[in-house]
Write a protein that holds these residues in place. Structure first.
Motif, PDB file in Angstrom:
ATOM      1  N   ALA A  38      43.209   7.116  -3.273  1.00 38.41           N
ATOM      2  CA  ALA A  38      42.634   6.163  -2.314  1.00 38.41           C
ATOM      3  C   ALA A  38      41.348   5.603  -2.901  1.00 38.41           C
ATOM      4  N   ALA A  39      40.908   4.467  -2.365  1.00 34.11           N
ATOM      5  CA  ALA A  39      39.634   3.875  -2.787  1.00 34.11           C
ATOM      6  C   ALA A  39      39.065   3.064  -1.638  1.00 34.11           C
ATOM      7  N   VAL A  40      37.738   3.098  -1.500  1.00 38.92           N
ATOM      8  CA  VAL A  40      37.054   2.333  -0.458  1.00 38.92           C
ATOM      9  C   VAL A  40      36.062   1.382  -1.105  1.00 38.92           C
ATOM     10  N   VAL A  41      36.044   0.147  -0.639  1.00 38.31           N
ATOM     11  CA  VAL A  41      35.022  -0.816  -1.048  1.00 38.31           C
ATOM     12  C   VAL A  41      33.813  -0.561  -0.158  1.00 38.31           C
ATOM     13  N   HIS A  42      32.839   0.115  -0.741  1.00 37.39           N
ATOM     14  CA  HIS A  42      31.630   0.522  -0.037  1.00 37.39           C
ATOM     15  C   HIS A  42      30.767  -0.697   0.288  1.00 37.39           C
ATOM     16  N   CYS A  43      30.192  -0.692   1.489  1.00 42.01           N
ATOM     17  CA  CYS A  43      29.250  -1.742   1.906  1.00 42.01           C
ATOM     18  C   CYS A  43      29.850  -3.133   1.692  1.00 42.01           C
ATOM     19  N   PHE A  44      31.000  -3.375   2.314  1.00 45.78           N
ATOM     20  CA  PHE A  44      31.642  -4.680   2.151  1.00 45.78           C
ATOM     21  C   PHE A  44      30.800  -5.770   2.800  1.00 45.78           C
ATOM     22  N   THR A  45      30.514  -6.814   2.010  1.00 48.52           N
ATOM     23  CA  THR A  45      29.730  -7.952   2.519  1.00 48.52           C
ATOM     24  C   THR A  45      30.384  -9.276   2.148  1.00 48.52           C
ATOM     25  N   GLY A  46      31.616  -9.230   1.644  1.00 48.88           N
ATOM     26  CA  GLY A  46      32.246 -10.411   1.081  1.00 48.88           C
ATOM     27  C   GLY A  46      32.882 -11.336   2.093  1.00 48.88           C
ATOM     28  N   GLU A  47      33.646 -12.285   1.561  1.00 45.83           N
ATOM     29  CA  GLU A  47      34.302 -13.306   2.370  1.00 45.83           C
ATOM     30  C   GLU A  47      35.755 -12.920   2.646  1.00 45.83           C
ATOM     31  N   LYS A  48      36.431 -13.765   3.420  1.00 44.07           N
ATOM     32  CA  LYS A  48      37.795 -13.484   3.865  1.00 44.07           C
ATOM     33  C   LYS A  48      38.746 -13.282   2.701  1.00 44.07           C
ATOM     34  N   ARG A  49      38.642 -14.112   1.674  1.00 40.77           N
ATOM     35  CA  ARG A  49      39.551 -13.996   0.533  1.00 40.77           C
ATOM     36  C   ARG A  49      39.463 -12.613  -0.103  1.00 40.77           C
ATOM     37  N   ILE A  95      37.808  -0.081   3.644  1.00 40.94           N
ATOM     38  CA  ILE A  95      36.630  -0.945   3.739  1.00 40.94           C
ATOM     39  C   ILE A  95      35.514  -0.206   4.473  1.00 40.94           C
ATOM     40  N   GLY A  96      34.321  -0.188   3.862  1.00 42.08           N
ATOM     41  CA  GLY A  96      33.142   0.404   4.500  1.00 42.08           C
ATOM     42  C   GLY A  96      32.229  -0.683   5.040  1.00 42.08           C
ATOM     43  N   ILE A  97      31.854  -0.558   6.296  1.00 40.75           N
ATOM     44  CA  ILE A  97      30.984  -1.545   6.946  1.00 40.75           C
ATOM     45  C   ILE A  97      29.628  -0.908   7.249  1.00 40.75           C
ATOM     46  N   THR A  98      28.565  -1.638   6.925  1.00 45.14           N
ATOM     47  CA  THR A  98      27.184  -1.164   7.113  1.00 45.14           C
ATOM     48  C   THR A  98      26.439  -2.052   8.114  1.00 45.14           C
ATOM     49  N   GLY A  99      25.130  -1.837   8.175  1.00 48.07           N
ATOM     50  CA  GLY A  99      24.271  -2.650   9.032  1.00 48.07           C
ATOM     51  C   GLY A  99      24.183  -4.102   8.622  1.00 48.07           C
ATOM     52  N   TRP A 100      24.796  -4.466   7.514  1.00 45.15           N
ATOM     53  CA  TRP A 100      24.874  -5.885   7.127  1.00 45.15           C
ATOM     54  C   TRP A 100      25.476  -6.707   8.263  1.00 45.15           C
ATOM     55  N   SER A 139      25.829   4.038   6.727  1.00 48.92           N
ATOM     56  CA  SER A 139      24.466   3.537   6.912  1.00 48.92           C
ATOM     57  C   SER A 139      23.905   2.921   5.635  1.00 48.92           C
ATOM     58  N   ASP A 140      24.259   3.479   4.474  1.00 54.83           N
ATOM     59  CA  ASP A 140      23.632   3.144   3.193  1.00 54.83           C
ATOM     60  C   ASP A 140      22.130   3.397   3.260  1.00 54.83           C
ATOM     61  N   ALA A 141      21.712   4.312   4.123  1.00 58.02           N
ATOM     62  CA  ALA A 141      20.298   4.663   4.260  1.00 58.02           C
ATOM     63  C   ALA A 141      19.734   5.130   2.913  1.00 58.02           C
ATOM     64  N   PRO A 142      18.465   4.756   2.626  1.00 57.58           N
ATOM     65  CA  PRO A 142      17.454   4.130   3.491  1.00 57.58           C
ATOM     66  C   PRO A 142      17.524   2.604   3.528  1.00 57.58           C
ATOM     67  N   TYR A 143      18.567   2.029   2.939  1.00 55.56           N
ATOM     68  CA  TYR A 143      18.698   0.578   2.893  1.00 55.56           C
ATOM     69  C   TYR A 143      19.412   0.051   4.139  1.00 55.56           C
ATOM     70  N   LEU A 144      19.404  -1.255   4.290  1.00 51.10           N
ATOM     71  CA  LEU A 144      20.194  -1.974   5.296  1.00 51.10           C
ATOM     72  C   LEU A 144      19.934  -1.507   6.728  1.00 51.10           C
ATOM     73  N   LEU A 145      18.669  -1.391   7.082  1.00 56.31           N
ATOM     74  CA  LEU A 145      18.312  -1.116   8.473  1.00 56.31           C
ATOM     75  C   LEU A 145      18.906  -2.204   9.360  1.00 56.31           C
ATOM     76  N   PRO A 146      19.689  -1.848  10.382  1.00 56.93           N
ATOM     77  CA  PRO A 146      20.287  -2.875  11.243  1.00 56.93           C
ATOM     78  C   PRO A 146      19.209  -3.739  11.904  1.00 56.93           C
ATOM     79  N   ARG A 147      19.282  -5.046  11.684  1.00 59.04           N
ATOM     80  CA  ARG A 147      18.257  -5.944  12.232  1.00 59.04           C
ATOM     81  C   ARG A 147      18.313  -6.018  13.750  1.00 59.04           C
ATOM     82  N   SER A 148      19.457  -5.662  14.330  1.00 59.88           N
ATOM     83  CA  SER A 148      19.594  -5.702  15.791  1.00 59.88           C
ATOM     84  C   SER A 148      19.053  -4.444  16.460  1.00 59.88           C
ATOM     85  N   LEU A 149      18.636  -3.453  15.671  1.00 60.41           N
ATOM     86  CA  LEU A 149      18.156  -2.185  16.218  1.00 60.41           C
ATOM     87  C   LEU A 149      16.856  -2.386  16.987  1.00 60.41           C
TER      88      LEU A 149
END
Length: 266
Positions: free
Chosen positions: A154-165, A177-182, A208-218
């Motif tokens: 198995a493999a996961v794309v960590h911190c996915f931030t890309g486009e639909k394609r 797919i890994g989703i972060t505070g992005w 979380s990708d802590a300490p990075y990517l603090l959710p801006r909505s927090l």
């Protein structure tokens, strides 16, 4: 409600003085399992050491071991065997963070590709999953992973931030797919809002990708500006909102997926 944070940079020096308190806040928030990310041979050893020091008598902390594309230039004739040895420890559950970063290019692209291929070969040999990093390199990453995919567990794309394609190409290759505070960033992450509902329930994980990517909505935000695993609940809230699912449902299926992906004990 249980959450699993599949990407925590707990070795980061900014956490040095309060790692135990950070973990206690995470557990109190429902984040019961954390995967500590390895980004070099030294940091992978440090992540494993933290698992053993901070969680000796329990099963909350596990880690990965790998060489980040930024550090690909550090790869030498001993790296394959040293990394393989680290990955044989039972606390280490995945190869990585490894991949390609054509955004910053801290290591030459040809070297990044060579080191990724070496780590994918180790993952095949040990039948471990892979934590993938990708920036501005999805087509090249797909081309390299494709040659190994049938043999990878198995493999996961960590911190996915890309486009639909890119997302659909990853899913077509049966990647996680890994989703972060992005996704919580209204300036640059809103394109993920319609995409996150396209990720199958058995392919989505949270991090979380802590300490990075603090959710801006927090709200309220920590005065030190650092992200930490306890704030994964904000990523959960945003993902649930845009998937049209309850937070409890998203927590349940992303945790089940992470349990299976990293082969975590029940």
């Amino acid at each position: 409600m249980q959450l699993i944070d599949i990407g925590v940079n707990l070795t980061h020096p900014s956490f040095a003085e309060y790692r135990q308190a950070l973990l206690e806040r995470a557990y109190a928030a429902g984040v019961q399992r954390l995967i500590l990310t390895g980004t070099s041979l030294a940091e992978s050893q440090n992540a494993l050491d933290l698992c053993q020091q901070l969680d000796a008598n329990s099963e909350h902390l596990f880690s990965t071991a790998g060489i980040h594309p930024h550090d690909a230039s550090s790869w030498n004739s001993d790296s394959y065997n040293e990394l393989t040895a680290l990955l044989k420890d039972p606390r280490v559950r995945a190869v990585g963070e490894c991949g390609l970063d054509f955004n910053r290019d801290f290591s030459p692209r040809a070297q990044q590709e060579k080191v990724l291929e070496q780590q994918l070969a180790i993952a095949v040999e040990l039948q471990l999953p892979v934590l993938l990093h990708e920036r501005d390199a999805d087509e090249r990453l797909l081309a390299i992973v494709r040659d190994f995919r049938d043999q990878l567990s198995a493999a996961v794309v960590h911190c996915f931030t890309g486009e639909k394609r890119a997302l659909f190409n990853y899913l077509d290759m049966d990647l996680h797919i890994g989703i972060t505070g992005w996704i919580c960033d209204e300036r640059r992450g809103s394109h993920l809002h319609p995409l996150v509902k396209e990720i199958p329930r058995t392919r989505l994980m949270l991090e979380s990708d802590a300490p990075y990517l603090l959710p801006r909505s927090l709200r309220p935000k920590p005065k030190n500006g650092r992200n930490e695993p306890a704030f994964l609940t904000e990523v959960l809230r945003e993902v649930a909102l845009h998937r049209g699912e309850s937070e409890a449902d998203v927590a349940a299926h992303t945790s089940a997926t992470a349990m299976a992906f990293f082969n975590l004990p029940v």
